[in-house]
Structure formats: structure tokens, C-alpha cells
Design a protein around this motif. Structure first.
Motif, PDB file in Angstrom:
ATOM      1  N   GLU A 109       0.808  -1.214   0.000  1.00 36.19           N
ATOM      2  CA  GLU A 109       0.000   0.000   0.000  1.00 36.19           C
ATOM      3  C   GLU A 109       0.846   1.272   0.000  1.00 36.19           C
ATOM      4  OE1 GLU A 109      -2.735  -0.268   3.258  1.00 36.19           O
ATOM      5  OE2 GLU A 109      -4.056  -1.622   2.174  1.00 36.19           O
ATOM      6  N   ASN A 110       2.066   1.214  -0.538  1.00 41.18           N
ATOM      7  CA  ASN A 110       2.923   2.399  -0.598  1.00 41.18           C
ATOM      8  C   ASN A 110       2.245   3.554  -1.312  1.00 41.18           C
ATOM      9  OD1 ASN A 110       5.005   1.266   0.798  1.00 41.18           O
ATOM     10  ND2 ASN A 110       6.334   0.929  -0.964  1.00 41.18           N
ATOM     11  N   LYS A 111       1.698   3.264  -2.483  1.00 41.12           N
ATOM     12  CA  LYS A 111       1.126   4.320  -3.313  1.00 41.12           C
ATOM     13  C   LYS A 111      -0.062   4.971  -2.631  1.00 41.12           C
ATOM     14  CE  LYS A 111       1.312   3.977  -7.722  1.00 41.12           C
ATOM     15  NZ  LYS A 111       1.093   3.617  -9.161  1.00 41.12           N
ATOM     16  N   LYS A 112      -0.920   4.165  -1.991  1.00 41.05           N
ATOM     17  CA  LYS A 112      -2.101   4.714  -1.317  1.00 41.05           C
ATOM     18  C   LYS A 112      -1.681   5.642  -0.169  1.00 41.05           C
ATOM     19  CE  LYS A 112      -6.394   3.432   1.028  1.00 41.05           C
ATOM     20  NZ  LYS A 112      -6.170   4.370   2.151  1.00 41.05           N
ATOM     21  N   ARG A 113      -0.707   5.199   0.637  1.00 39.01           N
ATOM     22  CA  ARG A 113      -0.233   6.019   1.754  1.00 39.01           C
ATOM     23  C   ARG A 113       0.362   7.324   1.247  1.00 39.01           C
ATOM     24  NH1 ARG A 113       3.801   3.300   5.645  1.00 39.01           N
ATOM     25  NH2 ARG A 113       3.553   5.314   6.653  1.00 39.01           N
ATOM     26  N   ALA A 114       1.166   7.228   0.190  1.00 39.73           N
ATOM     27  CA  ALA A 114       1.806   8.420  -0.359  1.00 39.73           C
ATOM     28  C   ALA A 114       0.763   9.402  -0.889  1.00 39.73           C
ATOM     29  CB  ALA A 114       2.783   8.028  -1.463  1.00 39.73           C
ATOM     30  N   LYS A 115      -0.228   8.879  -1.586  1.00 47.52           N
ATOM     31  CA  LYS A 115      -1.283   9.745  -2.120  1.00 47.52           C
ATOM     32  C   LYS A 115      -2.052  10.430  -0.998  1.00 47.52           C
ATOM     33  CE  LYS A 115      -2.168   7.528  -6.594  1.00 47.52           C
ATOM     34  NZ  LYS A 115      -3.154   6.791  -7.425  1.00 47.52           N
ATOM     35  N   ASP A 116      -2.306   9.699   0.079  1.00 41.30           N
ATOM     36  CA  ASP A 116      -3.021  10.274   1.218  1.00 41.30           C
ATOM     37  C   ASP A 116      -2.245  11.453   1.802  1.00 41.30           C
ATOM     38  OD1 ASP A 116      -5.079   8.490   0.970  1.00 41.30           O
ATOM     39  OD2 ASP A 116      -4.383   7.136   2.566  1.00 41.30           O
ATOM     40  N   TYR A 117      -0.950  11.283   1.979  1.00 41.71           N
ATOM     41  CA  TYR A 117      -0.113  12.356   2.537  1.00 41.71           C
ATOM     42  C   TYR A 117      -0.073  13.560   1.597  1.00 41.71           C
ATOM     43  CZ  TYR A 117       1.851  10.298   6.777  1.00 41.71           C
ATOM     44  OH  TYR A 117       2.018   9.818   8.043  1.00 41.71           O
ATOM     45  N   ILE A 118       0.068  13.299   0.317  1.00 37.86           N
ATOM     46  CA  ILE A 118       0.136  14.390  -0.660  1.00 37.86           C
ATOM     47  C   ILE A 118      -1.166  15.183  -0.666  1.00 37.86           C
ATOM     48  CG2 ILE A 118       0.354  14.926  -3.126  1.00 37.86           C
ATOM     49  CD1 ILE A 118       2.193  12.405  -3.304  1.00 37.86           C
ATOM     50  N   GLU A 119      -2.287  14.487  -0.572  1.00 38.48           N
ATOM     51  CA  GLU A 119      -3.585  15.157  -0.520  1.00 38.48           C
ATOM     52  C   GLU A 119      -3.702  15.997   0.756  1.00 38.48           C
ATOM     53  OE1 GLU A 119      -5.948  15.392  -2.631  1.00 38.48           O
ATOM     54  OE2 GLU A 119      -5.597  13.800  -4.108  1.00 38.48           O
ATOM     55  N   ARG A 120      -3.204  15.462   1.859  1.00 39.81           N
ATOM     56  CA  ARG A 120      -3.309  16.165   3.142  1.00 39.81           C
ATOM     57  C   ARG A 120      -2.614  17.509   3.134  1.00 39.81           C
ATOM     58  NH1 ARG A 120      -1.274  12.778   8.028  1.00 39.81           N
ATOM     59  NH2 ARG A 120      -1.655  14.781   9.047  1.00 39.81           N
ATOM     60  N   VAL A 121      -1.522  17.612   2.384  1.00 41.00           N
ATOM     61  CA  VAL A 121      -0.761  18.870   2.364  1.00 41.00           C
ATOM     62  C   VAL A 121      -1.170  19.755   1.188  1.00 41.00           C
ATOM     63  CG1 VAL A 121       1.167  17.828   3.581  1.00 41.00           C
ATOM     64  CG2 VAL A 121       1.200  17.894   1.088  1.00 41.00           C
ATOM     65  N   GLY A 122      -2.286  19.420   0.565  1.00 39.76           N
ATOM     66  CA  GLY A 122      -2.828  20.282  -0.476  1.00 39.76           C
ATOM     67  C   GLY A 122      -2.112  20.244  -1.808  1.00 39.76           C
ATOM     68  N   LEU A 123      -1.425  19.127  -2.095  1.00 42.19           N
ATOM     69  CA  LEU A 123      -0.676  19.029  -3.345  1.00 42.19           C
ATOM     70  C   LEU A 123      -1.217  17.937  -4.266  1.00 42.19           C
ATOM     71  CD1 LEU A 123       2.995  19.456  -2.015  1.00 42.19           C
ATOM     72  CD2 LEU A 123       1.579  21.158  -3.173  1.00 42.19           C
ATOM     73  N   GLY A 124      -2.487  17.557  -4.056  1.00 43.72           N
ATOM     74  CA  GLY A 124      -3.061  16.491  -4.861  1.00 43.72           C
ATOM     75  C   GLY A 124      -2.988  16.742  -6.353  1.00 43.72           C
ATOM     76  N   GLU A 125      -3.223  17.976  -6.773  1.00 49.19           N
ATOM     77  CA  GLU A 125      -3.203  18.285  -8.200  1.00 49.19           C
ATOM     78  C   GLU A 125      -1.789  18.336  -8.780  1.00 49.19           C
ATOM     79  OE1 GLU A 125      -4.089  22.575  -9.148  1.00 49.19           O
ATOM     80  OE2 GLU A 125      -4.578  22.601  -7.000  1.00 49.19           O
ATOM     81  N   PHE A 126      -0.776  18.297  -7.893  1.00 50.05           N
ATOM     82  CA  PHE A 126       0.619  18.345  -8.339  1.00 50.05           C
ATOM     83  C   PHE A 126       1.305  16.985  -8.203  1.00 50.05           C
ATOM     84  CE2 PHE A 126      -0.520  22.554  -6.757  1.00 50.05           C
ATOM     85  CZ  PHE A 126      -0.148  23.361  -7.831  1.00 50.05           C
ATOM     86  N   MET A 127       0.539  15.948  -7.975  1.00 54.13           N
ATOM     87  CA  MET A 127       1.086  14.632  -7.662  1.00 54.13           C
ATOM     88  C   MET A 127       2.052  14.117  -8.727  1.00 54.13           C
ATOM     89  SD  MET A 127      -1.118  11.436  -6.146  1.00 54.13           S
ATOM     90  CE  MET A 127      -2.051  12.582  -5.135  1.00 54.13           C
ATOM     91  N   LEU A 128       1.780  14.411  -9.990  1.00 49.95           N
ATOM     92  CA  LEU A 128       2.614  13.915 -11.085  1.00 49.95           C
ATOM     93  C   LEU A 128       3.545  14.994 -11.619  1.00 49.95           C
ATOM     94  CD1 LEU A 128      -0.010  11.708 -12.969  1.00 49.95           C
ATOM     95  CD2 LEU A 128       1.598  11.055 -11.178  1.00 49.95           C
ATOM     96  N   HIS A 129       3.636  16.119 -10.898  1.00 51.90           N
ATOM     97  CA  HIS A 129       4.554  17.183 -11.314  1.00 51.90           C
ATOM     98  C   HIS A 129       5.963  16.884 -10.803  1.00 51.90           C
ATOM     99  CE1 HIS A 129       1.599  20.630 -12.341  1.00 51.90           C
ATOM    100  NE2 HIS A 129       0.988  19.461 -12.461  1.00 51.90           N
ATOM    101  N   TYR A 130       6.949  17.439 -11.499  1.00 51.35           N
ATOM    102  CA  TYR A 130       8.345  17.283 -11.102  1.00 51.35           C
ATOM    103  C   TYR A 130       8.777  18.478 -10.250  1.00 51.35           C
ATOM    104  CZ  TYR A 130       8.597  13.322 -14.223  1.00 51.35           C
ATOM    105  OH  TYR A 130       8.391  12.099 -14.807  1.00 51.35           O
ATOM    106  N   PRO A 131       9.830  18.332  -9.440  1.00 58.02           N
ATOM    107  CA  PRO A 131      10.260  19.424  -8.558  1.00 58.02           C
ATOM    108  C   PRO A 131      10.437  20.767  -9.260  1.00 58.02           C
ATOM    109  CG  PRO A 131      11.406  17.421  -7.959  1.00 58.02           C
ATOM    110  CD  PRO A 131      10.621  17.102  -9.199  1.00 58.02           C
TER     111      PRO A 131
END
Length: 321
Positions: A109-131
Motif C-alpha cells: 500500500e505504498n502508493k495509497k499512503r503516499a497519495k493520502d499524505y500528498i492530498e493532506r498537504v494540499g498538493l493532490g493536483e501536483f502529484m505527477l509534477h516534477y520538482p
């Protein structure tokens, strides 16, 4: 009952020069401690020893009663966020956040956990963006959750906002403190910014020349500095002769010395500043060779004023320098 984190008598010597001397402190679970000090005070060495990048000359680091001093850096239950985000440029946000989990062998469940954290910090729409496609503040958020997702028992934050502009720093530190408290993360937060230290820390530790001069709540440090260095670095006071001081909160200002019987000092109003929505005046006290920022209560930016304090409000430092 022992503390969650205990640092016992940590010392470090480089080429016969002691850069850390018998540094001792403890942290409760979920506590945030702000560590402040001038350049060269030993802050970086202290962090490097805790993270395992350097070894101590003597002393111990215990987490939940277990000595981790001889454990390799990658095996320590410690996370670290640096001044620069240090994200992998060839990985997108999701891949950067997942990376630590993969290195720890946590695949389920690595991907699910990572997505949850990314959503929590308000970066869901940037999930596939590069630094390179993110702002500095967004990059630092990714760096933080990359550490938090591993659930470290101790998180080291090494001036994580220093490369950001002032407004973004204020916004980000409020957000960071909030998420650290939600995660119940134990944190050592290093900064040279007084306001940042007070806002972030449950307690504040002041380091000078490799020694802790004072550890206490923000209120204790600000209103009751233990030494002239702590007073000048972390508070607003006039430092008097014979190791005495008077805090700005106990100083009154009048345009004339007439009828004053309390201790008083002549000051020159240099300029008007605007701080936290309030007009503040910078006053130079020639006799003490110090400046003090105070609200005056009248609209005058030039001229002579008198500062005075009641005898009962003149205090003595606990530590001499």
C-alpha cells in the motif's frame, strides 16, 4: 519515567577544540524543541551527531531508552529535512514521497499512503509534477511528508524555511507546526530566527559556544533570560551594569525627566518602524550603548525621551558570561 528522547552529556572535539561540551536535554513524545544559536555555536555539529553523520567524542543518544549512538545513519529511527528540499529532480512528487518507503522495504500500500499524505498537504493536483514545476514552498512540503511518511521517532528540521521569502516562511511554519502536532511527531527544529523559534517550539534551547545556556518555554526565555547573551539574542531588554537587566515590558517612556525618581536613561528616537501592525520606535540609549524598540504612544519620530523602570523590575541574570 524516562523521556522519549534523551541526550546525555554529548561532547565533540575537533583537533583539540571542543565544539560541543556536555550537552544534555530530553524531549517528550510529540514535543517540538526549537534550537537556536548564532553561526558557529555548534548547531550543525549537534544535528550531524544525532543523525549519525558524525560520532560524538563522548555521550549518548537514547530513544525510548535504547542507545542509538553506534547505529548507522540509515538504520536510525530519525528523519531529517534540510534547508534545501533535496528532491530527486527526475522523480515526480508521488515518486519522491514513495522513495523512502521503498528503501525501507515497505511495499504494501505504498502508493495509497503516499497519495493520502500528498492530498493532506494540499498538493493532490501536483502529484505527477516534477520538482522543477513546483514553488519553493511546495517543494519543502514534499520534503517534509517524505520524512513524515516513514514515521520517524525523531525528526530533525535544519532551518527548513531559510531559503523562502518572509511571507511564505510565516505561512509555511504555521502549517508545518499544525501537521507535526497532528502526527504527534517529536521534533528538533533548528533556526537562527527568534520569532520562528518562539512560534514553532513548545520549548526553546539556546546554544552558545557548544553549551546550552538556557532551555525553557518561549515565555520563560523571552521574559526571564538567564544571561546577557540570551537576553540580547532572544529578548527585548536593557542590559545594565552588574549583570542586571530590565525587560522592555517594564520600561516606560516620557518626553521629560521632570519629577522622575525611578532609575532612568536618556534615549534618542532614531526611526519609526512598523511591526505586526503596530508603530514601533527605535530608541538609542547612549549611556548603555544599546538600542530598544518600543511603542511610544505619541506621533514623534525625532528627539530626546527618557526611559524609566521601577526598582522592583530590575533583575539579575542567573548566568554570568
Amino acid at each position: 519515567m524516562s523521556s522519549f528522547i534523551e541526550i546525555q552529556g554529548l561532547s565533540k572535539t575537533f583537533k583539540e577544540k571542543e565544539v560541543l561540551t556536555d550537552t544534555t536535554l530530553s524531549l517528550k513524545k510529540g514535543e517540538i524543541l526549537s534550537l537556536v544559536g548564532a553561526s558557529g555555536s555548534g548547531k550543525s555539529t549537534f544535528l550531524r551527531i544525532l543523525s549519525g553523520l558524525e560520532s560524538a567524542t563522548k555521550g549518548k543518544v537514547l530513544i525510548e531508552g535504547s542507545d542509538i549512538s553506534s547505529i548507522k545513519p540509515r538504520n536510525r529511527p530519525i528523519g531529517m529535512v534540510f534547508q534545501q528540499p533535496l528532491l530527486f529532480p527526475h522523480m515526480n512528487v508521488l515518486e519522491n514521497v514513495i522513495y523512502g518507503l521503498k528503501m525501507k522495504g515497505k511495499n504494501k500500500e505504498n502508493k495509497k499512503r503516499a497519495k493520502d499524505y500528498i492530498e493532506r498537504v494540499g498538493l493532490g493536483e501536483f502529484m505527477l509534477h516534477y520538482p522543477s514545476e513546483l514553488s519553493g514552498g511546495q517543494q519543502q512540503r514534499v520534503s517534509l511528508i517524505r520524512s513524515l511518511i516513514l514515521k520517524p521517532k525523531l525528526l530533525l528540521l535544519d532551518e527548513p524555511f531559510s531559503s523562502l521569502d518572509l511571507q511564505l516562511r510565516k505561512e509555511l511554519r504555521q502549517w508545518v507546526r499544525s501537521i507535526l502536532k497532528e502526527e504527534d511527531t517529536t521534533v528538533l527544529f533548528v533556526t537562527h530566527d527568534r520569532d520562528e523559534a518562539y512560534e514553532m517550539g513548545d520549548r526553546v534551547a539556546v546554544l552558545q559556544d557548544g553549551r546550552f545556556l538556557q532551555i525553557g518555554s518561549p515565555g520563560e526565555i523571552y521574559y526571564n533570560p538567564a544571561s546577557p547573551f540570551v537576553a540580547s539574542f532572544m529578548s527585548d531588554v536593557l542590559i545594565l551594569q552588574e549583570q542586571q537587566f530590565v525587560h522592555a515590558s517594564h520600561i516606560r517612556v516620557v518626553p521629560s525627566v521632570k519629577d522622575l525618581t525611578s532609575p532612568c536613561w536618556k534615549g534618542t528616537v532614531r526611526q519609526k518602524l512598523f511591526m505586526a501592525g503596530t508603530d514601533i520606535y527605535e530608541i538609542w540609549v547612549e549611556e548603555l550603548r544599546q538600542k530598544l524598540n518600543l511603542p511610544l504612544g505619541w506621533d514623534s519620530i525625532n528627539g530626546t525621551v527618557w526611559l524609566y523602570a521601577e526598582e522592583e523590575n530590575i533583575r539579575t541574570f542567573q548566568i554570568e558570561e
